[in-house]
Design a protein around this motif. Structure first.
Motif, mmCIF file in Angstrom:
data_model
loop_
_atom_site.group_PDB
_atom_site.id
_atom_site.type_symbol
_atom_site.label_atom_id
_atom_site.label_comp_id
_atom_site.label_asym_id
_atom_site.label_seq_id
_atom_site.Cartn_x
_atom_site.Cartn_y
_atom_site.Cartn_z
ATOM 1 N N LYS A 132 9.197 37.207 41.281
ATOM 2 C CA LYS A 132 9.812 38.533 41.257
ATOM 3 C C LYS A 132 9.346 39.331 40.043
ATOM 4 O O LYS A 132 9.156 40.548 40.117
ATOM 5 C CB LYS A 132 11.336 38.409 41.245
ATOM 6 C CG LYS A 132 11.925 37.837 42.527
ATOM 7 C CD LYS A 132 13.433 37.729 42.432
ATOM 8 C CE LYS A 132 14.026 37.119 43.697
ATOM 9 N NZ LYS A 132 15.506 36.953 43.585
ATOM 10 N N ASP A 161 3.582 45.907 40.571
ATOM 11 C CA ASP A 161 4.092 47.156 41.129
ATOM 12 C C ASP A 161 3.947 48.282 40.111
ATOM 13 O O ASP A 161 3.516 49.393 40.440
ATOM 14 C CB ASP A 161 5.552 46.970 41.539
ATOM 15 C CG ASP A 161 6.136 48.211 42.190
ATOM 16 O OD1 ASP A 161 5.456 48.828 43.037
ATOM 17 O OD2 ASP A 161 7.282 48.578 41.851
ATOM 18 N N HIS A 162 4.280 47.980 38.857
ATOM 19 C CA HIS A 162 4.129 48.976 37.781
ATOM 20 C C HIS A 162 2.665 49.366 37.604
ATOM 21 O O HIS A 162 2.346 50.559 37.460
ATOM 22 C CB HIS A 162 4.683 48.416 36.470
ATOM 23 C CG HIS A 162 4.383 49.274 35.280
ATOM 24 N ND1 HIS A 162 5.095 50.430 35.007
ATOM 25 C CD2 HIS A 162 3.433 49.170 34.310
ATOM 26 C CE1 HIS A 162 4.606 50.993 33.909
ATOM 27 N NE2 HIS A 162 3.600 50.252 33.466
ATOM 28 N N ARG A 205 5.695 40.322 40.640
ATOM 29 C CA ARG A 205 5.662 41.431 41.589
ATOM 30 C C ARG A 205 5.999 42.744 40.904
ATOM 31 O O ARG A 205 5.338 43.771 41.132
ATOM 32 C CB ARG A 205 6.634 41.182 42.738
ATOM 33 C CG ARG A 205 6.486 42.157 43.888
ATOM 34 C CD ARG A 205 7.564 41.983 44.937
ATOM 35 N NE ARG A 205 7.238 42.662 46.168
ATOM 36 C CZ ARG A 205 7.313 43.981 46.356
ATOM 37 N NH1 ARG A 205 7.706 44.765 45.366
ATOM 38 N NH2 ARG A 205 6.995 44.517 47.530
ATOM 39 N N ALA A 206 7.040 42.738 40.059
ATOM 40 C CA ALA A 206 7.450 43.955 39.362
ATOM 41 C C ALA A 206 6.346 44.456 38.432
ATOM 42 O O ALA A 206 6.107 45.668 38.330
ATOM 43 C CB ALA A 206 8.737 43.701 38.584
ATOM 44 N N ASN A 207 5.661 43.537 37.758
ATOM 45 C CA ASN A 207 4.577 43.938 36.858
ATOM 46 C C ASN A 207 3.421 44.561 37.634
ATOM 47 O O ASN A 207 2.874 45.600 37.242
ATOM 48 C CB ASN A 207 4.070 42.723 36.074
ATOM 49 C CG ASN A 207 5.101 42.184 35.100
ATOM 50 O OD1 ASN A 207 5.952 42.913 34.606
ATOM 51 N ND2 ASN A 207 5.019 40.897 34.811
#
Length: 224
Positions: A123, A130-131, A126-128
């Motif tokens: 997770k 996504d950024h 994924r967030a990194n």
């Protein structure tokens, strides 16, 4: 991938030794973009030690070999390496704004291997990513997102969640996905260095040859 000996020249080292001396030490591919105007559009690889060329002479590194592979396809360009050994997706997200110069047309995102080695929660990975993709879209740069495959030995659940990150984000951000950076190299010992992690020169040649048509297509889209 993981390594404790960064191969890239840091801003701090340039300041410590003097700007003039620092520029003299830089490889030609890192010199100001104006000096490379004749080479066509710029591709930047935002990555880790695979991009940095860990354990290899500079001439065998992925940026150099990808540029050569693109030239063989009749696509003149400058491939600029922005790889730091040991970088996770968090590290890449933190430095992307100064590591990727404004003249870049296509960014190849090659990150995630060290997240696997460090057991980073998918997770968070994924967030990194996504950024990173969001920021690249804001900067109007085309993207090739290189997927990574987690080994099943670390846990089937982790591997499933990690592997799903790349296709999901490619769809979400409408960017080009290269499904597996190590396709054709895998775990073949003949294509890896003794650490069994980093590709050797033969392995890099395979990666560059397979990646080049994807990058070439993205460059054509960027020029449209």
């Amino acid at each position: 991938m993981a390594d404790t000996r960064p191969l890239c020249i840091s801003r701090r080292s340039l300041l410590a030794t003097g700007v003039a001396a620092g520029l003299a030490a830089l490889p030609l591919s890192l010199l100001p973009a104006a000096a490379w105007a004749a080479h066509g559009p710029v591709v930047t690889i935002l990555g880790d030690s695979i991009t940095a060329g860990y354990g290899l002479p500079q001439a065998a590194s992925l940026p150099i070999q990808l540029q050569a592979a693109l030239e063989k396809l009749g696509v003149p360009c400058l491939v600029r390496g922005a790889g730091v050994s040991g970088d996770t997706t968090a590290n890449g997200a933190g430095r992307m704004d100064f590591s990727i110069r404004p003249d870049t047309k296509v960014v190849v995102v090659e990150l995630g291997g060290n997240d696997i080695l460090q057991g980073v929660d998918p997770k968070v990975t994924r967030a990194n990513l996504d950024h990173i993709l969001t920021r690249l879209k804001e900067r109007h740069m085309n993207v090739v997102l290189c997927g990574m495959r987690a080994p099943r030995e670390i846990g089937a659940g982790y591997a499933r969640d990690f592997d799903a990150i790349y296709p999901e984000l490619a769809r979400q951000h409408d960017v080009t996905l290269y499904p597996d950076l190590l396709a054709g190299v895998g775990r073949d010992p003949a294509l890896h260095q003794p650490d069994a992690i980093h590709p050797n020169a033969k392995g890099v040649l395979i990666i560059a040859a397979r990646l080049a048509p994807v990058v070439a297509k993205e460059l054509s889209l960027a020029a449209a």
